[in-house]
Motif scaffolding. Structure first.
Motif, PDB file in Angstrom:
ATOM      1  N   ILE A 112       0.857  -1.182   0.000  1.00  0.00           N
ATOM      2  CA  ILE A 112       0.000   0.000   0.000  1.00  0.00           C
ATOM      3  C   ILE A 112       0.892   1.230   0.000  1.00  0.00           C
ATOM      4  CG2 ILE A 112      -1.957  -1.079   1.192  1.00  0.00           C
ATOM      5  CD1 ILE A 112      -0.962   0.358   3.759  1.00  0.00           C
ATOM      6  N   ILE A 118      -7.966   8.782  -1.222  1.00  0.00           N
ATOM      7  CA  ILE A 118      -9.182   7.992  -1.230  1.00  0.00           C
ATOM      8  C   ILE A 118     -10.388   8.920  -1.146  1.00  0.00           C
ATOM      9  CG2 ILE A 118     -10.457   6.130  -0.068  1.00  0.00           C
ATOM     10  CD1 ILE A 118      -7.705   5.288  -1.181  1.00  0.00           C
ATOM     11  N   GLU A 122     -15.942   6.455   0.080  1.00  0.00           N
ATOM     12  CA  GLU A 122     -15.516   5.063   0.237  1.00  0.00           C
ATOM     13  C   GLU A 122     -15.373   4.699   1.711  1.00  0.00           C
ATOM     14  OE1 GLU A 122     -14.969   2.516  -2.100  1.00  0.00           O
ATOM     15  OE2 GLU A 122     -16.208   3.983  -3.169  1.00  0.00           O
ATOM     16  N   LEU A 152      -4.558   7.439   2.690  1.00  0.00           N
ATOM     17  CA  LEU A 152      -4.637   6.225   3.500  1.00  0.00           C
ATOM     18  C   LEU A 152      -4.043   6.465   4.887  1.00  0.00           C
ATOM     19  CD1 LEU A 152      -3.693   3.276   1.096  1.00  0.00           C
ATOM     20  CD2 LEU A 152      -5.861   3.610   2.298  1.00  0.00           C
ATOM     21  N   TYR A 170     -12.844   0.359   6.644  1.00  0.00           N
ATOM     22  CA  TYR A 170     -12.287   0.654   5.320  1.00  0.00           C
ATOM     23  C   TYR A 170     -10.871   0.087   5.207  1.00  0.00           C
ATOM     24  CZ  TYR A 170     -10.386   2.702   1.207  1.00  0.00           C
ATOM     25  OH  TYR A 170      -9.774   2.821  -0.015  1.00  0.00           O
ATOM     26  N   LEU A 171     -10.075   0.226   6.247  1.00  0.00           N
ATOM     27  CA  LEU A 171      -8.707  -0.305   6.206  1.00  0.00           C
ATOM     28  C   LEU A 171      -8.703  -1.826   6.165  1.00  0.00           C
ATOM     29  CD1 LEU A 171      -6.874   2.105   8.666  1.00  0.00           C
ATOM     30  CD2 LEU A 171      -6.691   2.026   6.166  1.00  0.00           C
ATOM     31  N   GLU A 173     -10.897  -3.526   4.598  1.00  0.00           N
ATOM     32  CA  GLU A 173     -11.164  -3.775   3.180  1.00  0.00           C
ATOM     33  C   GLU A 173      -9.878  -3.661   2.361  1.00  0.00           C
ATOM     34  OE1 GLU A 173     -13.271  -1.565  -0.618  1.00  0.00           O
ATOM     35  OE2 GLU A 173     -14.153  -1.254   1.371  1.00  0.00           O
ATOM     36  N   ARG A 174      -9.106  -2.604   2.584  1.00  0.00           N
ATOM     37  CA  ARG A 174      -7.902  -2.376   1.778  1.00  0.00           C
ATOM     38  C   ARG A 174      -6.773  -3.357   2.112  1.00  0.00           C
ATOM     39  NH1 ARG A 174      -6.791   1.994  -1.311  1.00  0.00           N
ATOM     40  NH2 ARG A 174      -5.040   0.631  -1.806  1.00  0.00           N
ATOM     41  N   GLN A 243     -19.280  -3.783   0.205  1.00  0.00           N
ATOM     42  CA  GLN A 243     -18.247  -3.322  -0.720  1.00  0.00           C
ATOM     43  C   GLN A 243     -18.819  -3.149  -2.123  1.00  0.00           C
ATOM     44  OE1 GLN A 243     -14.580  -5.642  -0.326  1.00  0.00           O
ATOM     45  NE2 GLN A 243     -15.092  -5.992   1.825  1.00  0.00           N
TER      46      GLN A 243
END
Length: 385
Positions: A112, A118, A122, A152, A170-171, A173-174, A243
């Motif tokens: 990452i 971002i 999202e 991020l 969200y993190l 997910e990433r 998502q």
């Protein structure tokens, strides 16, 4: 910190009936006098406590043989206190330390880019209004453009500094949920349960009620009947669905309306558990900058360490976590002389007054343990009794 005093008022209701013998009245009066003396003595003891930390220290001491508290504090690897260190308790937001470690590790490995921008929408798709104590909105208020793009790294800072659950999911997910849970194995945390998405867990009651066609008064029992794996899987399934198709504001509002105190208790009880021993292992590793590279620690410091005015402390970080029944704290610190301190405090099943005391005094307890040698000795002696 403002001084905090609690006075214990005891009212004795004496039921007097007609008695034919004078000595019965005398015995009853003597008993009442003894009870009053005991109450006054207890009240005086409370007044003698350190106003900054005393009530919370009393709670820890009184519950050291229960399953309501775990406490592990060390100074230069020597124990100050060790209470229920192998008792697994709900982590609440302390679990975000693992996600921060995964974030710094993936940044170091190039998986990452912390500077990647971002779209806020999202992140907001995971936000449930009125479920995080205002954490998400407080984080956004610090940004130049609350609805614009964010990096991020800013999202990770919002997770750690403000404890935004939306940022956390969200993190996840990433970074990948599997990768986050693999980090638990990589760190050899023997008592740590799997991590699952936080905001998605808020929606579990609505999902269970709809899928099982049950009434709201049946919901608590239905949730408790789920085993841990099934409960976590519902959260994971919802997380994956969002998502592709996030819930609407109306659906989120309907889910939030189900969160009365009984359902919040189920939610709190089902949060990921781990032991004080697990998190002491983590915090000692981070404090000593072991296991990972310098690049890892540079990124971790950017999202986790605190900026302090106290020049005697050169590096420190802490993460708290709370629900309506839990208040936790995980801390590490290094002073200018190279002394290192770690503290893990986990609690559970707190009532409202206990929660208020913990919230008001946990930071003073932490600060005094870091800065005052006499206090460390006092805590060591008190909790060893």
């Amino acid at each position: 910190m403002k001084k905090f005093y609690t006075l214990l008022f005891v009212c004795l209701l004496v039921l007097l009936g007609a008695c034919s013998k004078d000595n019965e009245d005398e015995q009853e009066t003597s008993q009442n006098d003894m009870e009053q003396d005991e109450a006054l003595e207890e009240n005086n003891d409370k007044e003698d406590l350190d106003p900054a930390t005393g009530l919370f220290m009393e709670f820890i001491k009184e519950n050291k043989d229960s399953d309501r508290v775990a406490f592990l504090a060390t100074w230069n690897n020597e124990p100050i206190a060790e209470i229920n260190t192998d008792l697994a308790l709900p982590l609440a937001s302390v679990v975000k330390i693992i996600i921060a470690i995964e974030f710094a590790s993936q940044a170091e490995e190039g998986n990452i880019d912390p500077s990647e921008m971002i779209a806020m929408e999202e992140v907001d798709k995971y936000y449930f209004p009125n479920t995080d104590g205002g954490a998400h909105d407080a984080w956004k208020s610090t940004l130049e453009d609350e609805e614009g793009d964010v990096s991020l790294e800013q999202i990770a800072q919002g997770m750690m500094d403000f404890s935004s659950n939306a940022n956390t999911d969200y993190l996840i997910e990433r970074l990948g949920l599997e990768e986050v849970n693999n980090r638990i194995e990589e760190l050899d945390l023997n008592h740590h349960e799997p991590i699952y998405p936080l905001t998605a867990s808020i929606a579990i009651p609505k999902k269970v009620m709809e899928d099982n066609n049950i009434e709201e008064n049946e919901l608590e029992d239905a949730l408790r009947d789920l085993d841990d794996d099934a409960y976590r899987q519902i959260a994971v399934d919802l997380f994956e669905e969002w998502q592709e198709e996030p819930w609407t504001d109306e659906e989120k509002e309907e889910a939030g309306a189900l969160l009365d105190m009984s359902i919040q208790k189920v939610w709190s009880d089902r949060l990921t558990h781990a032991t004080a021993e697990d998190y002491h292992q983590i915090m000692a590793m981070l404090n000593n900058k072991e296991h990972y590279s310098e690049a890892f620690y540079e990124e971790l410091d950017a999202i986790f360490s605190l900026d302090l005015e106290d020049e005697s402390i050169v590096r420190t970080a802490q993460k708290g976590g709370s629900t309506a029944f839990v208040l936790n704290q995980a801390v590490y610190a290094e002073d200018a002389d190279g002394n290192r301190f770690e503290m893990i405090l986990f609690t559970n099943d707190l009532n409202l007054s206990e929660l208020e005391v913990a919230a008001m005094q946990v930071q003073a307890l932490t600060d005094k343990l870091v800065n005052e040698e006499d206090f460390r000795e006092e805590v060591k002696e008190t909790l060893a009794e």
